[in-house]
Design a protein around this motif. Structure first.
Motif, PDB file in Angstrom:
ATOM      1  N   LYS A  27       0.813  -1.217   0.000  1.00  0.00           N
ATOM      2  CA  LYS A  27       0.000   0.000   0.000  1.00  0.00           C
ATOM      3  C   LYS A  27       0.846   1.267   0.000  1.00  0.00           C
ATOM      4  N   ASN A 237       0.410  -5.320   8.401  1.00  0.00           N
ATOM      5  CA  ASN A 237      -0.811  -5.599   9.136  1.00  0.00           C
ATOM      6  C   ASN A 237      -1.363  -6.921   8.595  1.00  0.00           C
ATOM      7  N   ARG A 240      -7.487  -8.141  10.822  1.00  0.00           N
ATOM      8  CA  ARG A 240      -8.515  -7.111  10.695  1.00  0.00           C
ATOM      9  C   ARG A 240      -8.607  -6.298  11.993  1.00  0.00           C
ATOM     10  N   ARG A 243     -10.238   0.991  11.533  1.00  0.00           N
ATOM     11  CA  ARG A 243      -9.581   1.791  10.510  1.00  0.00           C
ATOM     12  C   ARG A 243      -8.388   2.567  11.072  1.00  0.00           C
ATOM     13  N   HIS A 246      -5.011   0.845  10.683  1.00  0.00           N
ATOM     14  CA  HIS A 246      -4.429   0.906   9.341  1.00  0.00           C
ATOM     15  C   HIS A 246      -3.761   2.256   9.105  1.00  0.00           C
ATOM     16  N   ASN A 249      -0.409   2.503  11.045  1.00  0.00           N
ATOM     17  CA  ASN A 249       0.653   1.730  10.403  1.00  0.00           C
ATOM     18  C   ASN A 249       1.169   2.416   9.142  1.00  0.00           C
ATOM     19  N   TYR A 260       4.533  -0.375   3.459  1.00  0.00           N
ATOM     20  CA  TYR A 260       3.432  -0.905   4.260  1.00  0.00           C
ATOM     21  C   TYR A 260       2.636  -1.922   3.453  1.00  0.00           C
ATOM     22  N   ASP A 262      -0.682  -4.681   3.613  1.00  0.00           N
ATOM     23  CA  ASP A 262      -1.916  -5.053   4.309  1.00  0.00           C
ATOM     24  C   ASP A 262      -2.294  -6.471   3.896  1.00  0.00           C
ATOM     25  N   GLU A 264      -4.598  -8.320   5.631  1.00  0.00           N
ATOM     26  CA  GLU A 264      -5.768  -8.681   6.438  1.00  0.00           C
ATOM     27  C   GLU A 264      -6.782  -9.551   5.692  1.00  0.00           C
TER      28      GLU A 264
END
Length: 284
Positions: A27, A237, A240, A243, A246, A249, A260, A262, A264
């Motif tokens: 991300k 991450n 879950r 918000r 997230h 991070n 980064y 994600d 999840e």
């Protein structure tokens, strides 16, 4: 709560079902750096390819017999006698490897069998991958008021599986303390100039224990120090959460000049780690 062992059959089913595109999980890309991993660099040990010789700084070291005999021959009349001033030491080079400081959240937010099993799966996956690539790794866990070294920096992390099995989760989330400990470990590694320092942080982005100014402010301050030291940083991450986690991070990754991911939405984040690390080695 003690981490429980994952059933191998369950892990295999999930990993077979799941196609992972690492680029889509990334991300925040961070700043592009000059690649060092895999390039030839001077070895500080007796491992690596012998390239040439040098005059020794002290009597101990990796003696270059061929160069030593040549030096002795040049100063001898007939019979070769090796004197102390004839000694030469080997200069060796090897492909640069990574030294990974893995900082993991073992606080109360991981307090469920499902979360704990995911965490253990990721830890074991990273350890196996590091072992295959002959990198070094240290593991730091943070909970309560401080961070603790679970696995000291080693090139044989597979021998520390019992430490992973014995991790207990619970307590508050001192993220700044974990990042600080990871930074301290990698600063020492960087001084050796033999391994590429790599900070890998697994967190839900919900710090609630301060070092000085506040939980979030302290974590951001350390992230800025990491950026100043030019340490390759990846924040992940895998669970879950709200918000806010997230966003935290991602903000930490940006402050550290890092990246980064994600994970999840993955059923088996542990199964994605080998691909993720392989992709990251291209940027080390």
């Amino acid at each position: 709560m003690k981490l429980k062992t994952l059933k191998k059959e369950e892990g295999k089913v999930e990993s077979q079902e799941e196609e992972v595109d690492v680029k889509k999980l990334l991300k925040t890309k961070g700043k592009k750096k000059q690649r060092i991993y895999g390039k030839r660099m001077d070895s500080k040990t007796q491992k690596g390819r012998y390239i040439k010789s040098k005059l020794p700084k002290d009597s101990s070291g990796d003696i270059a017999i061929d160069a030593t005999l040549r030096a002795a021959a040049m100063s001898s009349n007939g019979e070769i006698k090796v004197k102390s001033e004839d000694l030469r030491h080997k200069i060796r080079k090897h492909g640069a490897k990574a030294s990974i400081a893995m900082v993991v959240d073992i606080s109360g937010s991981m307090f469920s069998d499902r979360k704990a099993n995911k965490l253990k799966g990721i830890l074991n996956s990273v350890i196996e991958d590091v072992n295959r690539h002959h990198d070094r790794i240290s593991v730091v866990g943070f909970k309560g008021e401080k961070a603790e070294v679970i696995i000291p920096t080693t090139g044989r992390a597979t021998s520390f599986r019992e430490q992973v099995d014995n991790i207990r989760v619970g307590g508050t989330t001192p993220l700044a303390a974990g990042m600080q400990k990871g930074l301290e470990i990698l600063e020492k590694e960087k001084l050796k100039a033999e391994f590429v320092p790599f900070l890998l942080v697994l967190s839900d982005g919900m710090p609630n224990v301060a070092l000085e100014e506040g939980p979030m402010k302290d974590a951001l301050n350390i992230a800025e120090k990491i950026k100043e030291k030019e340490i390759h940083t990846v924040i992940i991450n895998f669970e879950r959460s709200v918000r806010y986690g997230h966003e935290v991070n991602m903000e930490l990754a940006l402050a550290a000049g890092g990246r980064y991911y994600d994970l999840e939405d993955l059923k088996d984040p542990a199964g994605a780690m080998a691909k993720l690390l392989e992709y990251e080695r291209e940027n080390l």
